[in-house]
Design a protein around this motif. Structure first.
Motif, mmCIF file in Angstrom:
data_model
loop_
_atom_site.group_PDB
_atom_site.id
_atom_site.type_symbol
_atom_site.label_atom_id
_atom_site.label_comp_id
_atom_site.label_asym_id
_atom_site.label_seq_id
_atom_site.Cartn_x
_atom_site.Cartn_y
_atom_site.Cartn_z
ATOM 1 N N LYS A 137 0.817 -1.210 0.000
ATOM 2 C CA LYS A 137 0.000 0.000 0.000
ATOM 3 C C LYS A 137 0.855 1.265 0.000
ATOM 4 O O LYS A 137 0.524 2.259 -0.668
ATOM 5 N N ALA A 138 1.952 1.249 0.746
ATOM 6 C CA ALA A 138 2.828 2.417 0.767
ATOM 7 C C ALA A 138 3.470 2.655 -0.600
ATOM 8 O O ALA A 138 3.646 3.811 -1.020
ATOM 9 N N ALA A 145 1.811 9.761 -5.473
ATOM 10 C CA ALA A 145 2.122 11.088 -4.927
ATOM 11 C C ALA A 145 3.350 11.710 -5.576
ATOM 12 O O ALA A 145 3.472 12.933 -5.663
ATOM 13 N N SER A 146 4.282 10.872 -6.010
ATOM 14 C CA SER A 146 5.511 11.410 -6.592
ATOM 15 C C SER A 146 5.314 11.999 -7.982
ATOM 16 O O SER A 146 6.238 12.608 -8.536
ATOM 17 N N LEU A 147 4.110 11.882 -8.540
ATOM 18 C CA LEU A 147 3.870 12.441 -9.870
ATOM 19 C C LEU A 147 3.789 13.965 -9.851
ATOM 20 O O LEU A 147 4.089 14.622 -10.854
ATOM 21 N N THR A 148 3.417 14.546 -8.710
ATOM 22 C CA THR A 148 3.304 16.001 -8.596
ATOM 23 C C THR A 148 4.023 16.479 -7.346
ATOM 24 O O THR A 148 4.207 15.706 -6.382
ATOM 25 N N ASN A 149 4.359 17.771 -7.336
ATOM 26 C CA ASN A 149 5.004 18.360 -6.160
ATOM 27 C C ASN A 149 4.020 18.459 -4.993
ATOM 28 O O ASN A 149 4.394 18.259 -3.821
ATOM 29 N N GLU A 150 2.774 18.792 -5.306
ATOM 30 C CA GLU A 150 1.771 18.905 -4.247
ATOM 31 C C GLU A 150 1.547 17.555 -3.567
ATOM 32 O O GLU A 150 1.454 17.462 -2.336
ATOM 33 N N GLY A 151 1.442 16.508 -4.366
ATOM 34 C CA GLY A 151 1.247 15.186 -3.786
ATOM 35 C C GLY A 151 2.432 14.726 -2.964
ATOM 36 O O GLY A 151 2.274 14.112 -1.907
ATOM 37 N N ASP A 156 4.509 13.576 2.286
ATOM 38 C CA ASP A 156 5.633 13.712 3.213
ATOM 39 C C ASP A 156 5.158 14.180 4.579
ATOM 40 O O ASP A 156 5.593 13.675 5.630
ATOM 41 N N GLU A 157 4.250 15.164 4.593
ATOM 42 C CA GLU A 157 3.711 15.651 5.863
ATOM 43 C C GLU A 157 2.888 14.583 6.569
ATOM 44 O O GLU A 157 2.949 14.435 7.799
ATOM 45 N N GLN A 158 2.124 13.846 5.785
ATOM 46 C CA GLN A 158 1.318 12.787 6.380
ATOM 47 C C GLN A 158 2.188 11.668 6.958
ATOM 48 O O GLN A 158 1.861 11.092 8.005
ATOM 49 N N ASP A 160 5.142 12.081 8.302
ATOM 50 C CA ASP A 160 5.660 12.572 9.590
ATOM 51 C C ASP A 160 4.605 12.473 10.680
ATOM 52 O O ASP A 160 4.889 12.062 11.818
ATOM 53 N N SER A 161 3.361 12.859 10.342
ATOM 54 C CA SER A 161 2.284 12.790 11.331
ATOM 55 C C SER A 161 1.992 11.347 11.732
ATOM 56 O O SER A 161 1.824 11.031 12.919
ATOM 57 N N ILE A 162 1.941 10.472 10.746
ATOM 58 C CA ILE A 162 1.672 9.055 11.038
ATOM 59 C C ILE A 162 2.796 8.449 11.870
ATOM 60 O O ILE A 162 2.564 7.651 12.792
ATOM 61 N N TYR A 163 4.031 8.833 11.563
ATOM 62 C CA TYR A 163 5.171 8.294 12.314
ATOM 63 C C TYR A 163 5.097 8.686 13.788
ATOM 64 O O TYR A 163 5.334 7.864 14.685
ATOM 65 N N ASN A 164 4.743 9.967 14.063
ATOM 66 C CA ASN A 164 4.644 10.418 15.457
ATOM 67 C C ASN A 164 3.538 9.677 16.204
ATOM 68 O O ASN A 164 3.695 9.298 17.369
#
Length: 271
Positions: A137-138, A145-151, A156-158, A160-164
């Motif tokens: 799934k990852a 997500a790597s197709l666009t800068n926004e994705g 990347d932010e998600q 970090d949040s999931i890791y915490n």
């Protein structure tokens, strides 16, 4: 099959395929749902027992009495002889087990949004299943997500949040496990101190003869001193301190003064 099987299984399959040419198949009887065949060698003796093939018509599945396919995972020579006689040129997928194929390491495909859990009592295999599902799934999320800068930024932010959050979950679980372990220990049987045992040589100290005599002596209530056969009745200090002190003193002196006359008389008698 050489492109499908692993090298080891291909060699085994090739050997069974070569041996299958020395067998012939004979139909024994037919039923409504199944057909029974006997598989014999061309040069076999009359006393040798044939292998029995059972063909299930509804399932379109054959099974052999040698059970090689059940134990080793490849069709036996008797089944291959049946396929050859019936002109089956491609081995059906039912008789090809994936664990002996070259693409066995590709793994299962998991759909996003679905939870595919394996109820396996083996914790190691269950861990591998969870790791494989999350990795698949990852990888899909990363590819999209790597197709666009926004994705890329959003994922990347998600991450970090999931890791915490996962770190907090692991810490909380560790604390709960420790508290449960401590509680189970406290609820167990209490361990008391062992009963004291006197060891060899730990008795009372031996007293000397002087200490024994001192301990056996009596305390005089008149003078406060101790002595053997010494008490208030025969205490010399009390006798000397009364009104008859001088008289008693003379008596005491007479008691302890030697009788010179008697000594002299005894000497004269001796000489």
């Amino acid at each position: 099959m050489v492109k499908l099987y692993t090298k080891k299984k291909w060699l085994e399959f090739q050997s069974e395929m070569s041996e299958s040419h020395g067998y012939y198949v004979q139909q024994v009887f037919t039923e409504v749902d199944s057909v029974v065949y006997h598989v014999m060698k061309f040069q076999s003796s009359s006393s040798s027992k044939p292998r029995v093939l059972m063909h299930d018509k509804q399932r379109d599945y054959i099974s052999c009495s040698c059970t090689k396919f059940d134990f080793e995972g490849i069709p036996c020579r008797h089944m291959l002889a049946f396929f050859r006689i019936n002109q089956v040129f491609h081995l059906p997928d039912t008789y090809i087990l994936k664990r002996w194929t070259r693409d066995v390491k590709i793994g299962a495909i998991y759909a996003l949004g679905e939870q595919n859990y394996i109820n396996d009592p083996d914790p190691e295999r269950c861990l591998m299943s969870r790791h494989s599902r999350l990795s698949y799934k990852a990888s899909i999320l990363i590819d999209d997500a790597s197709l666009t800068n926004e994705g890329t930024t959003f994922l990347d932010e998600q991450f970090d949040s999931i890791y915490n959050k996962i770190q907090e979950m692991n810490i909380s679980r560790t604390c709960n496990d420790r508290s449960q372990k401590k509680k189970s220990v406290d609820e167990g049987l209490g361990i008391i101190d062992p009963s004291s045992v006197r060891t060899k040589g730990c008795g009372k100290r031996l007293k000397s003869s002087k200490e024994k005599s001192t301990s056996n002596s009596r305390l005089c209530r008149g003078c406060g001193h101790r002595g053997v056969s010494h008490d208030k009745r025969n205490c010399l200090t009390l006798q000397q301190g009364g009104s008859t002190e001088d008289t008693n003193h003379n008596i005491v002196d007479d008691m302890y003064e030697p009788d010179l006359t008697s000594i002299a008389g005894s000497n004269n008698m001796h000489w």
